[in-house]
Scaffold this motif. Structure first.
Motif, mmCIF file in Angstrom:
data_model
loop_
_atom_site.group_PDB
_atom_site.id
_atom_site.type_symbol
_atom_site.label_atom_id
_atom_site.label_comp_id
_atom_site.label_asym_id
_atom_site.label_seq_id
_atom_site.Cartn_x
_atom_site.Cartn_y
_atom_site.Cartn_z
ATOM 1 N N ARG A 41 10.304 8.526 8.790
ATOM 2 C CA ARG A 41 11.730 8.226 8.904
ATOM 3 C C ARG A 41 12.572 9.422 8.458
ATOM 4 N NH1 ARG A 41 9.263 3.286 7.669
ATOM 5 N NH2 ARG A 41 9.937 1.600 9.040
ATOM 6 N N GLY A 42 12.130 10.112 7.411
ATOM 7 C CA GLY A 42 12.851 11.289 6.938
ATOM 8 C C GLY A 42 12.869 12.402 7.979
ATOM 9 N N LEU A 43 11.719 12.633 8.627
ATOM 10 C CA LEU A 43 11.670 13.656 9.681
ATOM 11 C C LEU A 43 12.549 13.271 10.870
ATOM 12 C CD1 LEU A 43 7.895 14.644 9.652
ATOM 13 C CD2 LEU A 43 9.843 16.050 8.964
ATOM 14 N N VAL A 102 0.874 -1.168 0.000
ATOM 15 C CA VAL A 102 0.000 0.000 0.000
ATOM 16 C C VAL A 102 0.917 1.225 0.000
ATOM 17 C CG1 VAL A 102 -1.829 1.199 1.235
ATOM 18 C CG2 VAL A 102 -1.723 -1.296 1.279
ATOM 19 N N ARG A 103 0.948 1.908 -1.109
ATOM 20 C CA ARG A 103 1.914 2.990 -1.294
ATOM 21 C C ARG A 103 1.698 4.154 -0.322
ATOM 22 N NH1 ARG A 103 4.775 0.341 -4.594
ATOM 23 N NH2 ARG A 103 4.243 -0.095 -6.737
ATOM 24 N N SER A 104 0.451 4.402 0.078
ATOM 25 C CA SER A 104 0.220 5.507 1.016
ATOM 26 C C SER A 104 0.844 5.198 2.378
ATOM 27 C CB SER A 104 -1.273 5.780 1.161
ATOM 28 O OG SER A 104 -1.946 4.649 1.667
ATOM 29 N N ARG A 105 0.780 3.942 2.811
ATOM 30 C CA ARG A 105 1.419 3.567 4.086
ATOM 31 C C ARG A 105 2.929 3.721 3.988
ATOM 32 N NH1 ARG A 105 -1.656 -2.044 5.336
ATOM 33 N NH2 ARG A 105 -3.681 -1.172 5.817
ATOM 34 N N LEU A 106 3.482 3.294 2.855
ATOM 35 C CA LEU A 106 4.922 3.420 2.677
ATOM 36 C C LEU A 106 5.346 4.886 2.613
ATOM 37 C CD1 LEU A 106 5.661 0.564 0.153
ATOM 38 C CD2 LEU A 106 6.449 0.733 2.492
ATOM 39 N N ALA A 107 4.533 5.716 1.995
ATOM 40 C CA ALA A 107 4.853 7.147 1.916
ATOM 41 C C ALA A 107 4.845 7.774 3.311
ATOM 42 C CB ALA A 107 3.865 7.861 1.000
ATOM 43 N N ARG A 108 3.864 7.404 4.141
ATOM 44 C CA ARG A 108 3.822 7.924 5.516
ATOM 45 C C ARG A 108 5.028 7.429 6.315
ATOM 46 N NH1 ARG A 108 -1.949 6.675 5.341
ATOM 47 N NH2 ARG A 108 -1.423 4.749 6.410
ATOM 48 N N ALA A 117 16.004 4.152 3.450
ATOM 49 C CA ALA A 117 16.397 3.685 2.116
ATOM 50 C C ALA A 117 15.635 2.410 1.744
ATOM 51 C CB ALA A 117 17.901 3.448 2.067
ATOM 52 N N LEU A 118 15.487 1.493 2.689
ATOM 53 C CA LEU A 118 14.729 0.260 2.441
ATOM 54 C C LEU A 118 13.266 0.572 2.160
ATOM 55 C CD1 LEU A 118 14.668 -2.861 2.425
ATOM 56 C CD2 LEU A 118 14.116 -2.729 4.846
ATOM 57 N N CYS A 119 12.709 1.506 2.900
ATOM 58 C CA CYS A 119 11.313 1.904 2.698
ATOM 59 C C CYS A 119 11.128 2.521 1.311
ATOM 60 C CB CYS A 119 10.901 2.874 3.791
ATOM 61 S SG CYS A 119 9.164 3.264 3.810
ATOM 62 N N ALA A 120 12.056 3.378 0.903
ATOM 63 C CA ALA A 120 11.971 3.989 -0.430
ATOM 64 C C ALA A 120 12.124 2.935 -1.517
ATOM 65 C CB ALA A 120 13.042 5.068 -0.574
ATOM 66 N N TRP A 121 13.023 1.978 -1.311
ATOM 67 C CA TRP A 121 13.238 0.900 -2.286
ATOM 68 C C TRP A 121 11.974 0.066 -2.446
ATOM 69 C CZ3 TRP A 121 14.374 -4.512 -1.203
ATOM 70 C CH2 TRP A 121 14.766 -5.223 -2.334
ATOM 71 N N ARG A 122 11.331 -0.274 -1.325
ATOM 72 C CA ARG A 122 10.096 -1.063 -1.392
ATOM 73 C C ARG A 122 8.953 -0.268 -2.017
ATOM 74 N NH1 ARG A 122 9.097 -5.712 1.891
ATOM 75 N NH2 ARG A 122 11.040 -6.467 2.740
#
Length: 174
Positions: free
Chosen positions: A18-20, A7-13, A62-67
């Motif tokens: 993680r970025g913050l 679910v891309r919205s969950r990954l974006a959140r 990085a892993l989250c962005a890759w997924r």
């Protein structure tokens, strides 16, 4: 046959969080390094804790962005078995013959789909995956866990449907 994609919205959140967190850690490290007497005062416990934490958070982001940008399923069933790529075990295929039970697991932190394996199924996973399960990462007590937040459908319905599929094949009794 099931194919469930992230679910891309969950990954974006998750990526934003993680970025913050990483930005905050880097700001705190910068504030510590920019003190005039930092290099003269010796190692600071504050920095020794924040540096590995920032590194782990950067790896996680990085892993989250890759997924987020991959187009492979996290969870898929086929005539051979169940394919998982949503736990710490990495991409894993579990054959139907190696599954003892499928069910819901309600843990203290999160719910998951628990796949109990027969001893030969654990042997087929390999040393690294057995070690992770033994340490409680990605599963425990001979079970592989698929976190409920990784499955976009209802966990109860999926568990019941997979158990019906297994019983229909005659591989598992009850």
């Amino acid at each position: 046959m099931h194919r469930m994609y992230p679910v891309r919205s969950r990954l974006a959140r998750a990526l934003a969080a993680r970025g913050l967190g990483l930005a905050l850690l880097l700001y705190l490290l910068h504030a510590r390094f920019s003190r005039p007497n930092f290099y003269e005062s010796g190692p600071d416990i504050y920095v020794l804790v924040l540096l590995p934490l920032a590194g782990a958070l950067a790896c996680s982001a990085a892993l989250c962005a890759w997924r987020m940008f991959r187009s492979t399923p996290w969870f898929a069933t086929s005539t051979m078995g169940v394919f998982l790529d949503c736990s710490l075990l990495g991409p894993t295929t579990i054959r139907w013959d190696d599954i003892d039970q499928l069910g819901e697991y309600h843990g203290p932190l999160h719910d998951s789909l628990a796949i109990s394996l027969l001893p030969r199924g654990l042997e087929r996973l390999g040393f690294r995956r057995r070690l992770w399960i033994g340490l409680g990462l990605g599963g425990n007590e001979g079970r592989v866990h698929v976190p409920a937040n990784m499955i976009p459908t209802n966990l109860s319905e999926l568990s019941a449907e997979l158990n019906a599929m297994i019983r229909h094949r005659g591989r598992i009794g009850s």
